[in-house]
Design an enzyme around this catalytic site. Sequence first.
Site, PDB file in Angstrom:
ATOM      1  N   SER A 138      35.521  31.448  41.506  1.00  0.00           N
ATOM      2  CA  SER A 138      34.296  31.457  42.291  1.00  0.00           C
ATOM      3  C   SER A 138      33.973  32.914  42.600  1.00  0.00           C
ATOM      4  O   SER A 138      34.046  33.781  41.718  1.00  0.00           O
ATOM      5  CB  SER A 138      34.502  30.610  43.556  1.00  0.00           C
ATOM      6  OG  SER A 138      33.392  30.661  44.390  1.00  0.00           O
ATOM      7  N   TYR A 152      22.807  32.752  41.774  1.00  0.00           N
ATOM      8  CA  TYR A 152      24.249  32.917  41.475  1.00  0.00           C
ATOM      9  C   TYR A 152      25.097  32.241  42.556  1.00  0.00           C
ATOM     10  O   TYR A 152      26.003  31.454  42.262  1.00  0.00           O
ATOM     11  CB  TYR A 152      24.556  34.417  41.392  1.00  0.00           C
ATOM     12  CG  TYR A 152      26.004  34.774  41.145  1.00  0.00           C
ATOM     13  CD1 TYR A 152      26.555  34.687  39.873  1.00  0.00           C
ATOM     14  CD2 TYR A 152      26.822  35.223  42.181  1.00  0.00           C
ATOM     15  CE1 TYR A 152      27.885  35.034  39.639  1.00  0.00           C
ATOM     16  CE2 TYR A 152      28.136  35.573  41.962  1.00  0.00           C
ATOM     17  CZ  TYR A 152      28.672  35.483  40.689  1.00  0.00           C
ATOM     18  OH  TYR A 152      29.987  35.833  40.467  1.00  0.00           O
ATOM     19  N   VAL A 185      34.099  43.454  41.524  1.00  0.00           N
ATOM     20  CA  VAL A 185      35.086  43.761  40.473  1.00  0.00           C
ATOM     21  C   VAL A 185      34.374  44.600  39.413  1.00  0.00           C
ATOM     22  O   VAL A 185      33.248  44.281  39.021  1.00  0.00           O
ATOM     23  CB  VAL A 185      35.632  42.468  39.817  1.00  0.00           C
ATOM     24  CG1 VAL A 185      36.783  42.801  38.876  1.00  0.00           C
ATOM     25  CG2 VAL A 185      36.069  41.446  40.860  1.00  0.00           C
TER      26      VAL A 185
HETATM   27  N1  LIG Z   1      32.538  41.147  38.425  1.00  0.00           N
HETATM   28  C1  LIG Z   1      32.454  40.759  39.670  1.00  0.00           C
HETATM   29  O1  LIG Z   1      32.111  41.546  40.568  1.00  0.00           O
HETATM   30  C2  LIG Z   1      32.803  39.334  40.061  1.00  0.00           C
HETATM   31  C3  LIG Z   1      32.965  39.044  41.419  1.00  0.00           C
HETATM   32  C4  LIG Z   1      33.266  37.746  41.803  1.00  0.00           C
HETATM   33  C5  LIG Z   1      33.402  36.754  40.859  1.00  0.00           C
HETATM   34  N2  LIG Z   1      33.240  37.045  39.536  1.00  0.00           N
HETATM   35  C6  LIG Z   1      33.371  35.935  38.595  1.00  0.00           C
HETATM   36  O2  LIG Z   1      34.384  36.214  37.655  1.00  0.00           O
HETATM   37  C7  LIG Z   1      34.117  35.558  36.422  1.00  0.00           C
HETATM   38  C8  LIG Z   1      34.256  36.545  35.272  1.00  0.00           C
HETATM   39  O3  LIG Z   1      33.324  37.580  35.462  1.00  0.00           O
HETATM   40  P1  LIG Z   1      33.545  39.071  34.930  1.00  0.00           P
HETATM   41  O4  LIG Z   1      33.272  39.966  36.068  1.00  0.00           O
HETATM   42  O5  LIG Z   1      34.820  39.189  34.196  1.00  0.00           O
HETATM   43  O6  LIG Z   1      32.274  39.189  33.959  1.00  0.00           O
HETATM   44  P2  LIG Z   1      32.093  39.503  32.395  1.00  0.00           P
HETATM   45  O7  LIG Z   1      32.957  40.652  31.994  1.00  0.00           O
HETATM   46  O8  LIG Z   1      30.627  39.589  32.226  1.00  0.00           O
HETATM   47  O9  LIG Z   1      32.666  38.187  31.703  1.00  0.00           O
HETATM   48  C9  LIG Z   1      31.970  36.977  31.700  1.00  0.00           C
HETATM   49  C10 LIG Z   1      32.567  36.114  30.611  1.00  0.00           C
HETATM   50  O10 LIG Z   1      31.891  34.830  30.616  1.00  0.00           O
HETATM   51  C11 LIG Z   1      31.566  34.542  29.262  1.00  0.00           C
HETATM   52  N3  LIG Z   1      30.471  33.595  29.157  1.00  0.00           N
HETATM   53  C12 LIG Z   1      29.181  33.718  29.531  1.00  0.00           C
HETATM   54  N4  LIG Z   1      28.487  32.614  29.207  1.00  0.00           N
HETATM   55  C13 LIG Z   1      29.374  31.774  28.602  1.00  0.00           C
HETATM   56  C14 LIG Z   1      29.271  30.484  28.024  1.00  0.00           C
HETATM   57  N5  LIG Z   1      28.107  29.799  27.993  1.00  0.00           N
HETATM   58  N6  LIG Z   1      30.383  29.916  27.499  1.00  0.00           N
HETATM   59  C15 LIG Z   1      31.556  30.582  27.510  1.00  0.00           C
HETATM   60  N7  LIG Z   1      31.716  31.817  28.003  1.00  0.00           N
HETATM   61  C16 LIG Z   1      30.630  32.398  28.552  1.00  0.00           C
HETATM   62  C17 LIG Z   1      31.234  35.878  28.647  1.00  0.00           C
HETATM   63  O11 LIG Z   1      31.270  35.754  27.249  1.00  0.00           O
HETATM   64  P3  LIG Z   1      30.298  36.628  26.272  1.00  0.00           P
HETATM   65  O12 LIG Z   1      30.924  37.997  26.189  1.00  0.00           O
HETATM   66  O13 LIG Z   1      30.354  35.867  25.002  1.00  0.00           O
HETATM   67  O14 LIG Z   1      28.937  36.636  26.909  1.00  0.00           O
HETATM   68  C18 LIG Z   1      32.380  36.713  29.220  1.00  0.00           C
HETATM   69  O15 LIG Z   1      33.557  36.493  28.485  1.00  0.00           O
HETATM   70  C19 LIG Z   1      32.712  34.964  36.555  1.00  0.00           C
HETATM   71  O16 LIG Z   1      32.804  33.582  36.854  1.00  0.00           O
HETATM   72  C20 LIG Z   1      32.135  35.710  37.745  1.00  0.00           C
HETATM   73  O17 LIG Z   1      31.154  34.966  38.431  1.00  0.00           O
HETATM   74  C21 LIG Z   1      32.956  38.315  39.103  1.00  0.00           C
END
Ligand SMILES: NC(=O)c1ccc[n+]([C@@H]2O[C@H](COP(=O)([O-])OP(=O)(O)OC[C@H]3O[C@@H](n4cnc5c(N)ncnc54)[C@H](OP(=O)(O)O)[C@@H]3O)[C@@H](O)[C@H]2O)c1
Length: 291
Positions: A138, A152, A185
């Site tokens: 989450s 979001y 992050v």
């Molecule tokens: N970064 C932050 O600040 C933060 C904070 C809190 C929570 N989160 C949560 O952490 C999780 C990971 O985020 P992240 O920061 O690591 O972002 P990220 O680097 O943008 O990674 C997102 C991942 O989700 C994949 N994805 C997107 N649409 C998809 C689909 N339809 N089917 C399968 N995979 C899909 C992307 O694949 P592609 O490369 O193929 O698009 C990528 O591997 C998310 O749920 C996000 O909401 C992030």
Amino acid sequence: MTMSPHPEELAIVTGASSGIGAATARELARLGFHVLAGVRRNQDADAMREPGIEPVMLDITDPNHIQTLADRVYGDPRGRAVRALVNNAGIPVNVPVEVYPLDAWRRLFEVNLFGHVAMTQALLPALVRSKGRVVNISSVGGKVAMATYGPYAGTKFALEAVSDALRREIAPSGVRVIVVEPGGVRTDMLGRASTIARELAATMTPEQGRRYDGLMHAVAAQTASAIEWSQTAEAVAEVIAKAVMARSPRTRYTVGRDAALVTFLARVLPDWLLDRIVATALRPHFPKAGA
Ligand SMILES: NC(=O)c1ccc[n+]([C@@H]2O[C@H](COP(=O)([O-])OP(=O)(O)OC[C@H]3O[C@@H](n4cnc5c(N)ncnc54)[C@H](OP(=O)(O)O)[C@@H]3O)[C@@H](O)[C@H]2O)c1
């Protein structure tokens, strides 16, 4: 206290091409799991392939991909148990509620909520058999919805609710459901969010522009200024690994002081006071008049 990883166990991580998902796949492989790492492009599969990591083509909105993954899991040649499903894939958006087109709202929920539900439904029988874990990624946005985070945070609040219900439904079968709530992050998500925000800002009517240009600028500037305080994907992956491995895992883990503080404030403060605090924190980031 942690359990020993069993070398003969599977872990599934969605959204493993980058950021938290890639770091989690690597951390779980390092701990001895055989990780099925969901990616959407061949080049990402090639980049992730290493001992203990088996990339699988997985768009979580595609029922055929989910079925193929389920067949892979249920037909595992070595009959390995499934220790964890990490529902991590996600897409970011920072846009005012009024501006985000309705079909985009639906697509966002397809990925950030329904995709995780579909994955969970497909793999729950295997998880029940192994008394495994569902770890849902989450966000602090699952507890507090700041301005421009409506779409979001809507998906993340919903994921929190679904996780609570599932945890209570499935506890008698020995499956644990754990929510991980990171604050900021440093991943590709920040860049992806600002690209989407810029594209949508360009579609705003002049009236919407007058209402939201300053706000969108302020949110982008505040996010950029917080980057140096934000966590690494590896730090989040360690917490996810703890959720997978702890003998008695918590139901929720926040990651980062920002997430701990904001979720605490949201729990104890009345809305009017929280509104005032977040508005005060955002104010310095608005463009100066005449700039
Ligand atoms: N970064 C932050 O600040 C933060 C904070 C809190 C929570 N989160 C949560 O952490 C999780 C990971 O985020 P992240 O920061 O690591 O972002 P990220 O680097 O943008 O990674 C997102 C991942 O989700 C994949 N994805 C997107 N649409 C998809 C689909 N339809 N089917 C399968 N995979 C899909 C992307 O694949 P592609 O490369 O193929 O698009 C990528 O591997 C998310 O749920 C996000 O909401 C992030």
